[in-house]
Design a protein around this motif. Structure first.
Motif, PDB file in Angstrom:
ATOM      1  N   GLY A  54      13.083  -0.262   5.238  1.00  0.00           N
ATOM      2  CA  GLY A  54      12.809   1.124   4.848  1.00  0.00           C
ATOM      3  C   GLY A  54      11.510   1.322   4.113  1.00  0.00           C
ATOM      4  N   ASP A  55      10.618   0.328   4.185  1.00  0.00           N
ATOM      5  CA  ASP A  55       9.339   0.434   3.478  1.00  0.00           C
ATOM      6  C   ASP A  55       8.530   1.658   3.909  1.00  0.00           C
ATOM      7  OD1 ASP A  55       9.443  -1.563   1.659  1.00  0.00           O
ATOM      8  OD2 ASP A  55       8.271  -3.013   2.801  1.00  0.00           O
ATOM      9  N   GLU A  56       8.613   2.023   5.179  1.00  0.00           N
ATOM     10  CA  GLU A  56       7.807   3.149   5.661  1.00  0.00           C
ATOM     11  C   GLU A  56       8.088   4.396   4.841  1.00  0.00           C
ATOM     12  OE1 GLU A  56       7.874   3.884   9.803  1.00  0.00           O
ATOM     13  OE2 GLU A  56       7.680   1.781  10.376  1.00  0.00           O
ATOM     14  N   GLU A  57       9.353   4.652   4.576  1.00  0.00           N
ATOM     15  CA  GLU A  57       9.704   5.841   3.797  1.00  0.00           C
ATOM     16  C   GLU A  57       9.577   5.584   2.301  1.00  0.00           C
ATOM     17  OE1 GLU A  57      10.059   8.677   5.170  1.00  0.00           O
ATOM     18  OE2 GLU A  57       9.962   7.813   7.178  1.00  0.00           O
ATOM     19  N   ARG A  58       9.930   4.404   1.864  1.00  0.00           N
ATOM     20  CA  ARG A  58       9.911   4.110   0.431  1.00  0.00           C
ATOM     21  C   ARG A  58       8.501   4.152  -0.136  1.00  0.00           C
ATOM     22  NH1 ARG A  58      10.122  -0.174  -3.225  1.00  0.00           N
ATOM     23  NH2 ARG A  58       9.407  -1.630  -1.651  1.00  0.00           N
ATOM     24  N   LEU A  59       7.526   3.746   0.682  1.00  0.00           N
ATOM     25  CA  LEU A  59       6.136   3.717   0.209  1.00  0.00           C
ATOM     26  C   LEU A  59       5.367   4.964   0.635  1.00  0.00           C
ATOM     27  CD1 LEU A  59       5.275  -0.047   0.792  1.00  0.00           C
ATOM     28  CD2 LEU A  59       5.893   1.094  -1.348  1.00  0.00           C
ATOM     29  N   THR A  60       6.086   6.040   0.954  1.00  0.00           N
ATOM     30  CA  THR A  60       5.460   7.315   1.321  1.00  0.00           C
ATOM     31  C   THR A  60       6.082   8.428   0.493  1.00  0.00           C
ATOM     32  OG1 THR A  60       5.106   6.581   3.606  1.00  0.00           O
ATOM     33  CG2 THR A  60       4.976   8.947   3.180  1.00  0.00           C
ATOM     34  N   VAL A  61       5.254   9.247  -0.128  1.00  0.00           N
ATOM     35  CA  VAL A  61       5.720  10.420  -0.871  1.00  0.00           C
ATOM     36  C   VAL A  61       4.957  11.640  -0.362  1.00  0.00           C
ATOM     37  CG1 VAL A  61       5.951  11.537  -3.118  1.00  0.00           C
ATOM     38  CG2 VAL A  61       6.273   9.057  -2.915  1.00  0.00           C
ATOM     39  N   HIS A  62       5.691  12.663   0.067  1.00  0.00           N
ATOM     40  CA  HIS A  62       5.068  13.875   0.590  1.00  0.00           C
ATOM     41  C   HIS A  62       4.871  14.913  -0.509  1.00  0.00           C
ATOM     42  CE1 HIS A  62       5.161  13.106   4.956  1.00  0.00           C
ATOM     43  NE2 HIS A  62       6.234  12.369   4.691  1.00  0.00           N
ATOM     44  N   GLY A  63       3.827  15.712  -0.339  1.00  0.00           N
ATOM     45  CA  GLY A  63       3.548  16.796  -1.276  1.00  0.00           C
ATOM     46  C   GLY A  63       2.571  17.765  -0.648  1.00  0.00           C
TER      47      GLY A  63
ATOM     48  N   ILE B 250       0.844  -1.190   0.000  1.00  0.00           N
ATOM     49  CA  ILE B 250       0.000   0.000   0.000  1.00  0.00           C
ATOM     50  C   ILE B 250       0.882   1.244   0.000  1.00  0.00           C
ATOM     51  CG2 ILE B 250      -1.814   1.263   1.226  1.00  0.00           C
ATOM     52  CD1 ILE B 250      -2.604  -1.391   2.558  1.00  0.00           C
ATOM     53  N   GLY B 251       0.713   2.095  -1.007  1.00  0.00           N
ATOM     54  CA  GLY B 251       1.450   3.349  -1.087  1.00  0.00           C
ATOM     55  C   GLY B 251       0.687   4.467  -0.406  1.00  0.00           C
ATOM     56  N   TYR B 252       1.407   5.486   0.048  1.00  0.00           N
ATOM     57  CA  TYR B 252       0.774   6.602   0.767  1.00  0.00           C
ATOM     58  C   TYR B 252       1.218   7.930   0.157  1.00  0.00           C
ATOM     59  CZ  TYR B 252      -1.382   9.021   4.696  1.00  0.00           C
ATOM     60  OH  TYR B 252      -2.195   9.818   5.468  1.00  0.00           O
ATOM     61  N   ALA B 253       0.258   8.687  -0.373  1.00  0.00           N
ATOM     62  CA  ALA B 253       0.503  10.030  -0.912  1.00  0.00           C
ATOM     63  C   ALA B 253       0.213  11.021   0.205  1.00  0.00           C
ATOM     64  CB  ALA B 253      -0.388  10.291  -2.122  1.00  0.00           C
ATOM     65  N   ALA B 254       1.266  11.452   0.904  1.00  0.00           N
ATOM     66  CA  ALA B 254       1.120  12.236   2.125  1.00  0.00           C
ATOM     67  C   ALA B 254       1.091  13.732   1.834  1.00  0.00           C
ATOM     68  CB  ALA B 254       2.273  11.919   3.083  1.00  0.00           C
ATOM     69  N   GLY B 255       0.646  14.491   2.841  1.00  0.00           N
ATOM     70  CA  GLY B 255       0.618  15.939   2.759  1.00  0.00           C
ATOM     71  C   GLY B 255       1.954  16.545   3.131  1.00  0.00           C
ATOM     72  N   PRO B 256       2.000  17.868   3.374  1.00  0.00           N
ATOM     73  CA  PRO B 256       3.258  18.540   3.718  1.00  0.00           C
ATOM     74  C   PRO B 256       3.864  17.976   4.998  1.00  0.00           C
ATOM     75  CG  PRO B 256       1.552  20.142   3.173  1.00  0.00           C
ATOM     76  CD  PRO B 256       0.871  18.811   3.278  1.00  0.00           C
TER      77      PRO B 256
ATOM     78  N   LEU C 255      -0.676  10.028   8.840  1.00  0.00           N
ATOM     79  CA  LEU C 255       0.351   9.066   8.441  1.00  0.00           C
ATOM     80  C   LEU C 255       0.673   8.109   9.585  1.00  0.00           C
ATOM     81  CD1 LEU C 255       2.369   8.044   6.365  1.00  0.00           C
ATOM     82  CD2 LEU C 255       3.918   9.905   7.022  1.00  0.00           C
ATOM     83  N   GLU C 256       0.694   8.605  10.809  1.00  0.00           N
ATOM     84  CA  GLU C 256       0.937   7.723  11.952  1.00  0.00           C
ATOM     85  C   GLU C 256      -0.146   6.660  12.065  1.00  0.00           C
ATOM     86  OE1 GLU C 256       3.398  10.693  15.017  1.00  0.00           O
ATOM     87  OE2 GLU C 256       1.251  10.347  15.290  1.00  0.00           O
ATOM     88  N   GLY C 257      -1.393   7.034  11.848  1.00  0.00           N
ATOM     89  CA  GLY C 257      -2.468   6.050  11.894  1.00  0.00           C
ATOM     90  C   GLY C 257      -2.295   4.983  10.836  1.00  0.00           C
ATOM     91  N   HIS C 258      -1.939   5.399   9.621  1.00  0.00           N
ATOM     92  CA  HIS C 258      -1.695   4.451   8.525  1.00  0.00           C
ATOM     93  C   HIS C 258      -0.563   3.495   8.881  1.00  0.00           C
ATOM     94  CE1 HIS C 258      -0.662   2.981   4.509  1.00  0.00           C
ATOM     95  NE2 HIS C 258       0.569   3.441   4.692  1.00  0.00           N
ATOM     96  N   ARG C 259       0.532   4.040   9.382  1.00  0.00           N
ATOM     97  CA  ARG C 259       1.689   3.195   9.687  1.00  0.00           C
ATOM     98  C   ARG C 259       1.439   2.287  10.884  1.00  0.00           C
ATOM     99  NH1 ARG C 259       6.762   7.405   8.508  1.00  0.00           N
ATOM    100  NH2 ARG C 259       6.692   7.168   6.217  1.00  0.00           N
ATOM    101  N   ASP C 260       0.645   2.744  11.832  1.00  0.00           N
ATOM    102  CA  ASP C 260       0.271   1.876  12.955  1.00  0.00           C
ATOM    103  C   ASP C 260      -0.431   0.621  12.445  1.00  0.00           C
ATOM    104  OD1 ASP C 260       1.340   3.613  14.799  1.00  0.00           O
ATOM    105  OD2 ASP C 260      -0.585   4.480  15.407  1.00  0.00           O
ATOM    106  N   ALA C 261      -1.354   0.812  11.503  1.00  0.00           N
ATOM    107  CA  ALA C 261      -2.094  -0.329  10.949  1.00  0.00           C
ATOM    108  C   ALA C 261      -1.172  -1.244  10.162  1.00  0.00           C
ATOM    109  CB  ALA C 261      -3.233   0.170  10.062  1.00  0.00           C
ATOM    110  N   MET C 262      -0.260  -0.667   9.401  1.00  0.00           N
ATOM    111  CA  MET C 262       0.668  -1.473   8.603  1.00  0.00           C
ATOM    112  C   MET C 262       1.596  -2.286   9.510  1.00  0.00           C
ATOM    113  SD  MET C 262       0.114  -0.991   5.285  1.00  0.00           S
ATOM    114  CE  MET C 262       1.636  -1.200   4.347  1.00  0.00           C
ATOM    115  N   ARG C 263       2.091  -1.651  10.562  1.00  0.00           N
ATOM    116  CA  ARG C 263       2.983  -2.373  11.481  1.00  0.00           C
ATOM    117  C   ARG C 263       2.241  -3.490  12.201  1.00  0.00           C
ATOM    118  NH1 ARG C 263       4.213   2.889  13.423  1.00  0.00           N
ATOM    119  NH2 ARG C 263       5.929   3.843  12.270  1.00  0.00           N
ATOM    120  N   ALA C 264       1.022  -3.197  12.642  1.00  0.00           N
ATOM    121  CA  ALA C 264       0.242  -4.213  13.363  1.00  0.00           C
ATOM    122  C   ALA C 264      -0.013  -5.437  12.504  1.00  0.00           C
ATOM    123  CB  ALA C 264      -1.080  -3.606  13.832  1.00  0.00           C
ATOM    124  N   ALA C 265      -0.085  -5.237  11.174  1.00  0.00           N
ATOM    125  CA  ALA C 265      -0.316  -6.362  10.263  1.00  0.00           C
ATOM    126  C   ALA C 265       0.989  -6.998   9.791  1.00  0.00           C
ATOM    127  CB  ALA C 265      -1.122  -5.872   9.050  1.00  0.00           C
ATOM    128  N   GLY C 266       2.129  -6.495  10.304  1.00  0.00           N
ATOM    129  CA  GLY C 266       3.421  -7.058   9.928  1.00  0.00           C
ATOM    130  C   GLY C 266       3.846  -6.735   8.517  1.00  0.00           C
TER     131      GLY C 266
END
Length: 366
Positions: free
Chosen positions: A241-250, A200-206, A216-227
């Motif tokens: 490094g998936d947390e950063e690799r699958l996140t792009v800020h804009g 799952i990719g995440y198009a994040a805000g500023p 973003l913390e809520g999203h990553r909490d769910a991803m971590r809980a699911a391993g």
């Protein structure tokens, strides 16, 4: 100690008459002199007072509403709802009763403009100010905001935060109405995981905004809980490094959603879902996916946040998280007017609701 016009004149090295001319704007003054006077006014936090200023005499009817972008429905809905409560129903006579004049101040997302508007509202002796949307996570700006709001509160101005977390160690805020962005972000990603999505990719805000961090913390909490970060996903290994690799800020706009999704697909062609920072960003994400010849949701699911009015009308309708923007804005307006009792401790967390629609589905196999 009250700062006087003479103090400003001494600081700016001009006569009191020159200070008066600059502040009243009724007499030509050299640009360099005007700038020096205004800098002294800012440095000393001078506020117009006394019957000599007709403007100051009318400021009890003024309430300022600060927004990042009035063209963004997220802010427009809250500001409009607050203004309805502030203006009052009226009786059609044209006479002023208990209503106030609501002035919407568009900061453009600039921390400096935010402070400038608060200074201007302080000078106008605003009855209240309502600050909407997320805050900038910069220690210097946070300290400046706390000091400015304290001065407003000391002067009798009611300060209300709407959709913004409370300031730490600040007793100057009458009420902080904070959205549950973290919980909403977590439930949204849990929904996608429950459908079988693993990449799952995440198009994040500023990066510097509290709203961005909490969602973003809520999203990553769910991803971590699911391993799904830094370990196996049951079918393929996750990468370090998936947390950063699958996140792009804009930014919180459509073009940022488009660019972020293009980048996410470049980094990980195998993603089956994109979570967007808000619904407008989700529109850009959907456009990028379609431009690559992919289908929504058959090939890639898309999810947004806020449940803006257009979300149900896009095709397919957007799965998103509903924030009660109108209700929150109206409540902020009532608090600013003194029509409603502040919540216990001055803080209220406003729940977010998952809205499941056609833009998310079980990922296609094979």
């Amino acid at each position: 100690m009250t700062v006087t016009l003479a103090d400003v004149a001494a600081r700016a090295r001009v006569s009191p008459a020159t200070v008066s001319r600059v502040l009243n704007g009724n007499y030509p003054v050299a640009a360099s002199t005007r700038e020096r006077v205004l800098r002294a006014v800012d440095d000393l936090d001078y506020v117009l007072n006394g019957p000599a200023s007709s403007l100051a005499a009318a400021t009890s009817d003024l309430i300022g509403i600060l927004v990042n972008d009035i063209a963004d429905p997220f802010f427009g809905i809250m500001a409009g709802a607050a203004q309805t409560e502030i203006g009052g129903p009226g009786d059609g006579s044209g006479r002023a009763g208990g209503e106030k004049l609501a002035v919407v101040c568009n900061t453009g997302g600039s921390p400096a403009r935010e402070l400038t508007y608060l200074t201007l509202l302080q000078r106008q002796r605003a009855a209240a100010v309502v600050l909407t949307g997320g805050a900038v996570e910069d220690p210097a700006h946070r300290a400046a905001m706390s000091a400015k709001l304290a001065k407003l509160a000391d002067a009798g101005t009611r300060v209300v935060l709407c959709g913004r977390p409370p300031l730490p160690d600040s007793e100057s805020v009458l009420a902080a109405l904070a959205f549950d962005n973290r919980g909403g972000g977590r439930r949204l990603t849990e929904h996608l995981i429950s459908l079988g999505h693993r990449r799952i990719g995440y198009a994040a805000g500023p990066l510097e905004r509290t709203t961005t961090r909490h969602r973003l913390e809520g999203h990553r909490d769910a991803m971590r809980a699911a391993g799904l970060y830094g370990g196996g996903d049951g079918g393929r290994p996750a990468h370090a490094g998936d947390e950063e690799r699958l996140t792009v800020h804009g930014s919180y706009d459509r073009s940022s959603g488009y660019d972020a999704t293009v980048e996410l697909l470049r980094r990980e062609p195998g993603i089956t879902a994109v979570v967007a920072a808000n619904d407008t960003v989700a529109l850009g994400a959907a456009a990028a996916i379609r431009d690559r010849g992919l289908r929504i949701p058959e090939d890639i699911s898309v999810a947004g946040f806020d449940d803006l009015p257009f979300s149900v009308d896009v095709v397919p309708a957007l799965t998103t998280v509903r924030l009660p923007l109108f209700e929150a804005g109206a409540r902020a307006g009532r608090l600013a007017m003194g029509k409603e009792t502040p919540p216990p401790g001055g803080i209220a967390t406003i729940p977010a609701e998952l809205m499941v629609r056609g833009s998310t589905a079980v990922p296609r196999v094979g």
